[in-house]
Design a protein around this motif. Sequence first.
Motif, short mmCIF file in Angstrom:
data_model
loop_
_atom_site.label_atom_id
_atom_site.label_comp_id
_atom_site.label_asym_id
_atom_site.label_seq_id
_atom_site.Cartn_x
_atom_site.Cartn_y
_atom_site.Cartn_z
N GLY A 71 11.28 6.04 -13.39
CA GLY A 71 10.56 5.03 -14.16
C GLY A 71 9.62 4.15 -13.37
N VAL A 72 9.41 4.42 -12.10
CA VAL A 72 8.47 3.61 -11.32
C VAL A 72 7.06 3.99 -11.78
CG1 VAL A 72 7.57 3.13 -9.00
CG2 VAL A 72 10.04 3.43 -9.37
N ARG A 73 6.35 3.01 -12.34
CA ARG A 73 5.02 3.28 -12.89
C ARG A 73 3.97 2.32 -12.32
NH1 ARG A 73 7.61 7.06 -13.72
NH2 ARG A 73 7.81 8.29 -15.61
N GLN A 87 1.40 1.29 -6.19
CA GLN A 87 1.80 0.74 -4.89
C GLN A 87 3.30 0.97 -4.64
OE1 GLN A 87 0.48 -3.26 -4.32
NE2 GLN A 87 1.00 -3.27 -2.16
N ALA A 88 4.13 0.74 -5.66
CA ALA A 88 5.57 0.98 -5.52
C ALA A 88 5.83 2.48 -5.33
CB ALA A 88 6.32 0.45 -6.75
N ARG A 89 5.12 3.31 -6.08
CA ARG A 89 5.26 4.76 -5.93
C ARG A 89 4.91 5.18 -4.51
NH1 ARG A 89 0.61 8.53 -7.73
NH2 ARG A 89 -0.20 7.41 -5.93
N ASN A 90 3.81 4.65 -3.97
CA ASN A 90 3.38 5.02 -2.63
C ASN A 90 4.39 4.59 -1.57
OD1 ASN A 90 1.13 6.03 -3.90
ND2 ASN A 90 -0.24 4.43 -3.19
N THR A 91 5.02 3.44 -1.77
CA THR A 91 6.07 3.01 -0.84
C THR A 91 7.22 4.01 -0.86
OG1 THR A 91 5.50 0.68 -1.05
CG2 THR A 91 7.74 1.18 -0.32
N MET A 92 7.62 4.41 -2.07
CA MET A 92 8.71 5.39 -2.19
C MET A 92 8.30 6.73 -1.57
SD MET A 92 10.99 5.93 -5.69
CE MET A 92 9.57 5.86 -6.70
N TRP A 126 3.94 10.81 -10.90
CA TRP A 126 5.03 9.90 -10.56
C TRP A 126 6.15 10.64 -9.85
CZ3 TRP A 126 2.86 5.52 -10.88
CH2 TRP A 126 1.93 5.28 -11.88
N ILE A 127 6.77 9.94 -8.92
CA ILE A 127 7.89 10.53 -8.17
C ILE A 127 9.10 9.60 -8.27
CG2 ILE A 127 6.42 11.83 -6.58
CD1 ILE A 127 8.01 8.96 -5.05
N CYS A 128 10.22 10.13 -7.81
CA CYS A 128 11.44 9.34 -7.75
C CYS A 128 12.21 9.76 -6.50
CB CYS A 128 12.29 9.52 -9.02
SG CYS A 128 12.90 11.18 -9.31
N VAL A 129 13.24 9.02 -6.19
CA VAL A 129 14.19 9.39 -5.14
C VAL A 129 15.58 9.16 -5.70
CG1 VAL A 129 12.67 8.83 -3.18
CG2 VAL A 129 14.24 7.09 -4.07
N ASP A 130 16.55 9.78 -5.08
CA ASP A 130 17.95 9.49 -5.40
C ASP A 130 18.41 8.38 -4.46
OD1 ASP A 130 17.90 11.54 -7.26
OD2 ASP A 130 18.86 12.99 -5.92
N VAL A 131 19.23 7.49 -5.02
CA VAL A 131 19.77 6.37 -4.26
C VAL A 131 21.30 6.44 -4.32
CG1 VAL A 131 19.93 3.85 -4.21
CG2 VAL A 131 17.74 4.94 -4.71
N ARG A 132 21.94 6.30 -3.17
CA ARG A 132 23.40 6.30 -3.09
C ARG A 132 23.87 4.85 -2.94
NH1 ARG A 132 23.95 9.49 0.72
NH2 ARG A 132 24.52 11.32 -0.49
N ALA A 133 24.63 4.37 -3.92
CA ALA A 133 25.18 3.03 -3.84
C ALA A 133 26.25 2.99 -2.76
CB ALA A 133 25.77 2.62 -5.19
N ARG A 183 7.11 -13.03 -2.02
CA ARG A 183 5.75 -13.56 -2.10
C ARG A 183 5.45 -14.02 -3.53
NH1 ARG A 183 2.65 -8.87 1.42
NH2 ARG A 183 3.69 -9.37 3.38
N PRO A 184 4.72 -15.13 -3.65
CA PRO A 184 4.35 -15.61 -4.99
C PRO A 184 3.60 -14.52 -5.76
CG PRO A 184 3.80 -17.26 -3.34
CD PRO A 184 4.21 -16.01 -2.60
N GLY A 185 3.99 -14.35 -7.02
CA GLY A 185 3.32 -13.38 -7.88
C GLY A 185 3.76 -11.94 -7.71
N ASN A 186 4.67 -11.65 -6.77
CA ASN A 186 5.11 -10.27 -6.59
C ASN A 186 5.85 -9.78 -7.82
OD1 ASN A 186 5.80 -7.79 -5.10
ND2 ASN A 186 7.88 -8.56 -5.34
N ARG A 187 5.44 -8.64 -8.34
CA ARG A 187 6.11 -8.05 -9.49
C ARG A 187 6.50 -6.60 -9.20
NH1 ARG A 187 7.31 -9.96 -13.82
NH2 ARG A 187 6.56 -8.28 -15.14
N LEU A 188 6.33 -6.16 -7.95
CA LEU A 188 6.63 -4.77 -7.61
C LEU A 188 8.13 -4.53 -7.63
CD1 LEU A 188 4.15 -4.23 -4.66
CD2 LEU A 188 3.94 -3.36 -7.00
N SER A 189 8.52 -3.36 -8.12
CA SER A 189 9.94 -3.02 -8.19
C SER A 189 10.46 -2.46 -6.87
CB SER A 189 10.19 -2.02 -9.32
OG SER A 189 9.47 -0.83 -9.07
N ILE A 190 9.55 -2.03 -6.01
CA ILE A 190 9.93 -1.48 -4.71
C ILE A 190 9.01 -2.09 -3.67
CG2 ILE A 190 10.09 0.61 -3.30
CD1 ILE A 190 10.61 2.15 -5.90
N THR A 191 9.62 -2.75 -2.68
CA THR A 191 8.85 -3.34 -1.59
C THR A 191 9.54 -3.05 -0.26
OG1 THR A 191 10.01 -5.45 -1.85
CG2 THR A 191 7.89 -5.24 -2.98
#
Length: 148
Positions: free
Chosen positions: A25-27, A30-35, A92-99, A124-132
């Motif tokens: 669901g990362v849409r 910038q967040a996609r590129n980080t992932m 769009w891409i995704c990754v698996d995450v292990r808790a 940072r002020p105004g940051n709305r990215l889900s992945i940083t």
Amino acid sequence: MKSEPDECSIDDALAAPKRITRWTGVRNYQARNTMRDLMRIGDGVLFYHSSCAEPGIAGLAEVASAPYPDPSQFDRKSPYYDAKSDRAAPRWICVDVRALKKTRLIPLAEMHGQSPLKQMWALRPGNRLSITPVTAAEWKFICGKLVR
């Protein structure tokens, strides 16, 4: 990595088979590129609850897979469906995450009050990215001083 707890909480991730959750669901490009470009298997993840009564870090996880096409982009029933995405060249891409573990909630306000985190991207002020990204120094401080 931010997740709304009503969609996937740290408790949900810990209860998943082998504690592995597909991070779909990362849409945001910038967040996609980080992932896609920065995350590697074994990298640490701060599991952050967002869009809730008290946002903050709720647990620790790790990247458990290389990036791969996010199947939700092709699922017409998914809220993350993207009619413009092509199976031959997925957008769009995704990754698996292990808790790994649930932590005490480290609220956003507490993180803002820590001078070693003053440059943290997620704060940072105004940051709305889900992945940083998180620097090694930020990770060390959070895991050493705030996570109990």
